[in-house]
Design a protein around this motif. Structure first.
Motif, mmCIF file in Angstrom:
data_model
loop_
_atom_site.group_PDB
_atom_site.id
_atom_site.type_symbol
_atom_site.label_atom_id
_atom_site.label_comp_id
_atom_site.label_asym_id
_atom_site.label_seq_id
_atom_site.Cartn_x
_atom_site.Cartn_y
_atom_site.Cartn_z
ATOM 1 N N ARG A 125 4.136 7.544 5.291
ATOM 2 C CA ARG A 125 3.214 7.026 4.221
ATOM 3 C C ARG A 125 3.212 8.363 3.234
ATOM 4 N NH1 ARG A 125 0.602 5.916 9.082
ATOM 5 N NH2 ARG A 125 -0.091 3.713 9.414
ATOM 6 N N ASP B 98 0.672 -1.298 0.018
ATOM 7 C CA ASP B 98 0.004 0.130 0.077
ATOM 8 C C ASP B 98 0.898 1.140 0.049
ATOM 9 O OD1 ASP B 98 0.899 -0.127 2.494
ATOM 10 O OD2 ASP B 98 -1.039 0.034 3.406
ATOM 11 N N GLY B 99 2.165 1.117 0.070
ATOM 12 C CA GLY B 99 2.896 2.303 0.023
ATOM 13 C C GLY B 99 3.691 2.643 1.229
ATOM 14 N N ASP C 47 7.844 8.195 -0.254
ATOM 15 C CA ASP C 47 8.633 8.233 -1.644
ATOM 16 C C ASP C 47 9.836 8.763 -1.531
ATOM 17 O OD1 ASP C 47 6.347 6.841 -2.782
ATOM 18 O OD2 ASP C 47 5.458 8.756 -3.217
ATOM 19 N N ARG D 51 12.296 6.621 0.284
ATOM 20 C CA ARG D 51 12.609 5.502 -0.701
ATOM 21 C C ARG D 51 13.625 6.027 -1.750
ATOM 22 N NH1 ARG D 51 7.945 1.962 -2.159
ATOM 23 N NH2 ARG D 51 7.255 3.298 -0.863
#
Length: 73
Positions: A30, A14-15, A35, A38
């Motif tokens: 989240r 789900d990210g 992002d 990561r």
């Protein structure tokens, strides 16, 4: 000061990214923060990146603070 160690992260479908330190939950990321994390962890030293993203929460004074009369329960 020694380099950070003991961090691990898990990326979920789900990210969501969960970061742990020696098996204990440190933080959950989240959305855009996940992002950004990561991208950064892929380009830098993963242990150092995770320590920074978790707020460098281990500073060595936890035992002193835990033994303070105000914190005893």
């Amino acid at each position: 000061m020694p380099s950070p160690h003991g961090f691990h992260y898990e990326a979920h479908p789900d990210g969501t990214i969960r970061i742990t330190h020696h098996g204990h939950p440190a933080t959950t990321l989240r959305g855009p923060r996940a992002d950004d994390f990561r991208t950064e962890v892929e380009t830098g030293d993963p242990q150092l990146v995770m320590a920074r993203w978790t707020g460098n929460y281990k500073r060595g004074n936890e035992r002193t603070a835990r033994n303070h009369p105000r914190n005893r329960r």
